[in-house]
Design a protein around this motif. Structure first.
Motif, PDB file in Angstrom:
ATOM      1  N   ILE A 188      -5.738   2.888   7.648  1.00 39.08           N
ATOM      2  CA  ILE A 188      -6.670   4.005   7.894  1.00 39.08           C
ATOM      3  C   ILE A 188      -5.936   5.275   7.462  1.00 39.08           C
ATOM      4  CG2 ILE A 188      -8.079   5.186   9.654  1.00 39.08           C
ATOM      5  CD1 ILE A 188      -7.462   2.550  11.401  1.00 39.08           C
ATOM      6  N   PRO A 189      -6.081   5.668   6.192  1.00 41.00           N
ATOM      7  CA  PRO A 189      -5.222   6.753   5.707  1.00 41.00           C
ATOM      8  C   PRO A 189      -5.576   8.139   6.252  1.00 41.00           C
ATOM      9  CG  PRO A 189      -6.609   5.871   3.926  1.00 41.00           C
ATOM     10  CD  PRO A 189      -6.885   5.041   5.141  1.00 41.00           C
ATOM     11  N   ASN A 190      -6.836   8.340   6.677  1.00 41.66           N
ATOM     12  CA  ASN A 190      -7.225   9.691   7.122  1.00 41.66           C
ATOM     13  C   ASN A 190      -7.498   9.762   8.614  1.00 41.66           C
ATOM     14  OD1 ASN A 190      -7.281  10.956   4.505  1.00 41.66           O
ATOM     15  ND2 ASN A 190      -9.098   9.714   4.092  1.00 41.66           N
ATOM     16  N   PHE A 191      -6.814  10.714   9.295  1.00 43.19           N
ATOM     17  CA  PHE A 191      -7.107  11.022  10.696  1.00 43.19           C
ATOM     18  C   PHE A 191      -7.208   9.730  11.503  1.00 43.19           C
ATOM     19  CE2 PHE A 191      -9.634  13.989   7.899  1.00 43.19           C
ATOM     20  CZ  PHE A 191      -8.561  14.837   7.709  1.00 43.19           C
ATOM     21  N   HIS A 192      -6.110   9.067  11.495  1.00 47.01           N
ATOM     22  CA  HIS A 192      -5.982   7.684  11.959  1.00 47.01           C
ATOM     23  C   HIS A 192      -6.489   7.483  13.388  1.00 47.01           C
ATOM     24  CE1 HIS A 192      -3.763   4.032  13.168  1.00 47.01           C
ATOM     25  NE2 HIS A 192      -3.715   3.765  11.881  1.00 47.01           N
ATOM     26  N   ASN A 193      -7.183   6.392  13.583  1.00 43.88           N
ATOM     27  CA  ASN A 193      -7.552   5.929  14.916  1.00 43.88           C
ATOM     28  C   ASN A 193      -6.631   4.772  15.271  1.00 43.88           C
ATOM     29  OD1 ASN A 193      -8.710   4.966  17.233  1.00 43.88           O
ATOM     30  ND2 ASN A 193     -10.620   4.282  16.303  1.00 43.88           N
ATOM     31  N   PRO A 194      -5.716   4.920  16.222  1.00 40.69           N
ATOM     32  CA  PRO A 194      -5.607   5.966  17.234  1.00 40.69           C
ATOM     33  C   PRO A 194      -4.548   7.033  16.978  1.00 40.69           C
ATOM     34  CG  PRO A 194      -4.215   4.141  17.866  1.00 40.69           C
ATOM     35  CD  PRO A 194      -4.818   3.773  16.526  1.00 40.69           C
ATOM     36  N   ALA A 195      -3.763   6.955  15.901  1.00 40.58           N
ATOM     37  CA  ALA A 195      -2.542   7.780  15.845  1.00 40.58           C
ATOM     38  C   ALA A 195      -2.802   9.254  15.513  1.00 40.58           C
ATOM     39  CB  ALA A 195      -1.557   7.188  14.834  1.00 40.58           C
ATOM     40  N   GLY A 196      -3.966   9.569  14.923  1.00 39.20           N
ATOM     41  CA  GLY A 196      -4.281  10.975  14.638  1.00 39.20           C
ATOM     42  C   GLY A 196      -3.590  11.540  13.405  1.00 39.20           C
ATOM     43  N   VAL A 197      -2.779  10.748  12.714  1.00 42.14           N
ATOM     44  CA  VAL A 197      -2.033  11.255  11.553  1.00 42.14           C
ATOM     45  C   VAL A 197      -2.744  10.844  10.251  1.00 42.14           C
ATOM     46  CG1 VAL A 197       0.159  11.151  12.791  1.00 42.14           C
ATOM     47  CG2 VAL A 197      -0.561   9.195  11.414  1.00 42.14           C
ATOM     48  N   SER A 198      -2.325  11.464   9.135  1.00 45.63           N
ATOM     49  CA  SER A 198      -2.884  11.103   7.823  1.00 45.63           C
ATOM     50  C   SER A 198      -1.763  10.745   6.865  1.00 45.63           C
ATOM     51  CB  SER A 198      -3.678  12.275   7.242  1.00 45.63           C
ATOM     52  OG  SER A 198      -4.817  12.509   8.028  1.00 45.63           O
ATOM     53  N   LEU A 199      -2.078   9.845   5.953  1.00 38.87           N
ATOM     54  CA  LEU A 199      -1.094   9.420   4.955  1.00 38.87           C
ATOM     55  C   LEU A 199      -0.957  10.528   3.903  1.00 38.87           C
ATOM     56  CD1 LEU A 199       0.571   6.850   4.176  1.00 38.87           C
ATOM     57  CD2 LEU A 199      -1.369   6.164   2.758  1.00 38.87           C
ATOM     58  N   SER A 200       0.278  10.986   3.683  1.00 37.72           N
ATOM     59  CA  SER A 200       0.491  12.081   2.725  1.00 37.72           C
ATOM     60  C   SER A 200       0.145  11.612   1.306  1.00 37.72           C
ATOM     61  CB  SER A 200       1.947  12.546   2.773  1.00 37.72           C
ATOM     62  OG  SER A 200       2.783  11.518   2.278  1.00 37.72           O
ATOM     63  N   ALA A 201      -0.138  12.592   0.438  1.00 38.72           N
ATOM     64  CA  ALA A 201      -0.538  12.257  -0.939  1.00 38.72           C
ATOM     65  C   ALA A 201       0.550  11.434  -1.631  1.00 38.72           C
ATOM     66  CB  ALA A 201      -0.817  13.534  -1.708  1.00 38.72           C
ATOM     67  N   GLU A 202       1.804  11.851  -1.423  1.00 32.65           N
ATOM     68  CA  GLU A 202       2.914  11.148  -2.064  1.00 32.65           C
ATOM     69  C   GLU A 202       2.981   9.687  -1.602  1.00 32.65           C
ATOM     70  OE1 GLU A 202       6.373  13.595  -1.677  1.00 32.65           O
ATOM     71  OE2 GLU A 202       7.603  11.779  -1.980  1.00 32.65           O
ATOM     72  N   ARG A 203       2.799   9.521  -0.301  1.00 35.13           N
ATOM     73  CA  ARG A 203       2.867   8.153   0.245  1.00 35.13           C
ATOM     74  C   ARG A 203       1.696   7.288  -0.200  1.00 35.13           C
ATOM     75  NH1 ARG A 203       5.230   8.149   6.321  1.00 35.13           N
ATOM     76  NH2 ARG A 203       7.267   9.031   5.809  1.00 35.13           N
ATOM     77  N   ARG A 204       0.533   7.926  -0.421  1.00 34.73           N
ATOM     78  CA  ARG A 204      -0.602   7.132  -0.906  1.00 34.73           C
ATOM     79  C   ARG A 204      -0.208   6.446  -2.210  1.00 34.73           C
ATOM     80  NH1 ARG A 204      -5.995   9.389   1.476  1.00 34.73           N
ATOM     81  NH2 ARG A 204      -4.941  10.403   3.167  1.00 34.73           N
ATOM     82  N   ARG A 205       0.424   7.239  -3.094  1.00 38.25           N
ATOM     83  CA  ARG A 205       0.835   6.670  -4.390  1.00 38.25           C
ATOM     84  C   ARG A 205       1.857   5.562  -4.175  1.00 38.25           C
ATOM     85  NH1 ARG A 205      -0.070  11.965  -5.916  1.00 38.25           N
ATOM     86  NH2 ARG A 205       2.006  12.672  -5.375  1.00 38.25           N
ATOM     87  N   GLU A 206       2.827   5.863  -3.257  1.00 37.24           N
ATOM     88  CA  GLU A 206       3.909   4.895  -3.038  1.00 37.24           C
ATOM     89  C   GLU A 206       3.378   3.583  -2.435  1.00 37.24           C
ATOM     90  OE1 GLU A 206       7.019   7.074  -1.094  1.00 37.24           O
ATOM     91  OE2 GLU A 206       8.386   5.334  -1.266  1.00 37.24           O
TER      92      GLU A 206
END
Ligand SMILES: Cc1ncc(COP(=O)(O)O)c(C=O)c1O
Length: 438
Positions: A188-206
């Protein structure tokens, strides 16, 4: 004719030894009973993740549905295509374009919420014992699906920038070294349920690169992507990679969950399998709901409505973060969501959110203990707080009550030392469990 006599048995469930093995993992949550108490009006519930749809223009929606029945009722109330309404699938492609996805309506399958999309993908890919990689923590509804299909979930660590690429690499290597098959990475890369965090652009590529190299399919679940508070939506992972990603979307958070309309966008061959699975599950997704959503998209200013939702959620997030900053003991930590519904709180060392829940409910505040979001019992030091539903004042009051309970727990711990009740081995926030499956 007389009705059959009731079977006499001392067993509560006559069929207990006839259920399929896959039902053994289908257990009601231990905290469900508490939540019936938590839904009383005197309790501030920071537990549920219900979208706050109070701002929807019900007169506009009502008029559109009235016209739909009058003008197209015979089609709207008939069976439809197993893949979903063609017009809605075109509109879904327009919606996905907002996140950089170029897709053809032929590759979209409409589902009964994105929850059913998780189910269909798992049904199509997973045999019992197959491994699914999930973030640690992960969405409780997806974990339930994976359990129902008897998959083994292997959690992968996250931090404030989302999934940790090195942990993903290690998890893949460890699972394969143990001779196990990975079917996909659920993320869940955006506004994660439950963690509330998002995957950074750099990490998406990685992450995409790691999965491409290791030939691991990515299941990108994105119900919250358009609910960001501060920036334009990030490009979806599917925008960069068409063959290796199945993308899931939903109208539950951008419109209303009651229609139960979501979708999967999949590589062509997978899409064919998903349609077959959809047909055997439901024959077709509900025509009426699809046409209602389609009419809403065509006639209402839905993007402006999403902006209004974002403002409503932003105000509530701010109330929650400010109250946590003002009141929570400094040894607690929490994530700072840039959108969506949730904050993940890690309690001071030694506290157990699950053990504390009955005392919190007595103090008239509820949350979901972190253990609900792990397949392996971890997460006891953490909790998910939702800010989507209560008013800002109720959120402040809820956090005040919660902090009262946390302080009492700390006081007890201080007075009695680390006794059995508090001494469980705890891992911090969202570290990954041991990925060694041997
Ligand atoms: C991450 C995630 N995926 C999927 C769903 C299911 O949503 P729906 O079936 O309403 O589309 C939810 C609902 O809360 C969710 O948080």
């Amino acid at each position: 004719m007389r009705p059959p006599a009731p079977r006499s048995s001392t067993r509560l469930d006559h069929y207990v030894d006839r259920y399929a093995a896959r039902t053994h993992g289908m257990t009601a949550s231990e905290i469900r009973a508490l939540f019936s108490v938590a839904s009383r009006p005197e309790v501030v519930s920071l537990a549920g993740g219900m979208p706050n749809i109070s701002g929807l223009p019900l007169d506009v929606v009502g008029a559109a549905i009235h016209d739909l029945v009058r003008d197209h009722g015979a089609v709207a109330m008939q069976y439809g295509s197993g893949q979903g309404d063609p017009r809605l699938r075109e509109q879904i492609c327009e919606v996905m374009r907002l996140e950089g996805i170029e897709a053809h309506p032929d590759d979209v399958v409409v589902t009964v919420g994105s929850q059913q999309a998780v189910d269909l993908v798992t049904r199509v890919f997973c045999d019992p014992g197959d491994v699914v990689l999930c973030e640690a923590p992960s969405y409780v509804g997806a974990l339930g699906v994976f359990r129902a299909y008897e998959c083994d979930v292997v959690h992968v660590a996250m931090d404030d920038d989302g999934l940790v690429p090195s942990a993903l690499r290690e998890a893949i290597a460890a699972v394969r070294a143990a001779g196990r098959r990975i079917k996909f990475l659920y993320t869940i890369p955006n506004f994660h349920n439950p963690a509330g965090v998002s995957l950074s652009a750099e990490r998406r590529r990685e992450v995409l690169e790691i999965c491409r190299d290791a030939d691991v399919l990515v299941l990108e679940d994105n119900p919250y992507g358009l609910l960001g508070f501060d920036a334009e939506p990030q490009p979806a992972m599917r925008a960069d990679e068409a063959e290796g990603v199945i993308y899931l979307g939903s109208f539950s958070k951008t419109f209303a969950p009651g229609f139960r309309v979501g979708w999967a966008l999949a590589p062509h061959a997978v899409r064919e399998k998903l349609v077959l699975a959809q047909e055997s599950a439901t024959l077709c997704p509900p025509s009426f709901s699809q046409m209602a959503v389609s009419t809403y998209l065509a006639t209402a200013d839905w993007q402006n409505q999403v902006k209004q939702f974002c403002e409503l959620y932003r105000e509530r997030r701010d109330a929650m973060l400010q109250s946590l900053t003002d009141l929570m003991p400094v040894t607690a930590r929490w994530t700072v969501p840039g959108g969506g519904f949730y904050v993940w709180v890690t309690l001071p060392e030694g506290l157990d959110a699950k053990a504390m829940l009955p005392r919190a409910v007595t103090a008239r505040v509820a949350y979901v203990p972190g253990t609900a979001f792990y397949a392996d019992g971890f997460g006891s030091q953490a909790m998910r707080l939702s800010y989507c539903y209560p008013t800002p004042d109720r959120i402040r009051e809820g956090v005040r009550r919660l902090v009262g309970v946390v302080e009492e727990e700390l006081e007890l711990r201080h007075t009695f030392g680390t006794d059995g009740r508090f001494s469980s081995t705890l891992r911090r926030g969202y570290e990954a469990p041991n990925t060694d499956l041997t």
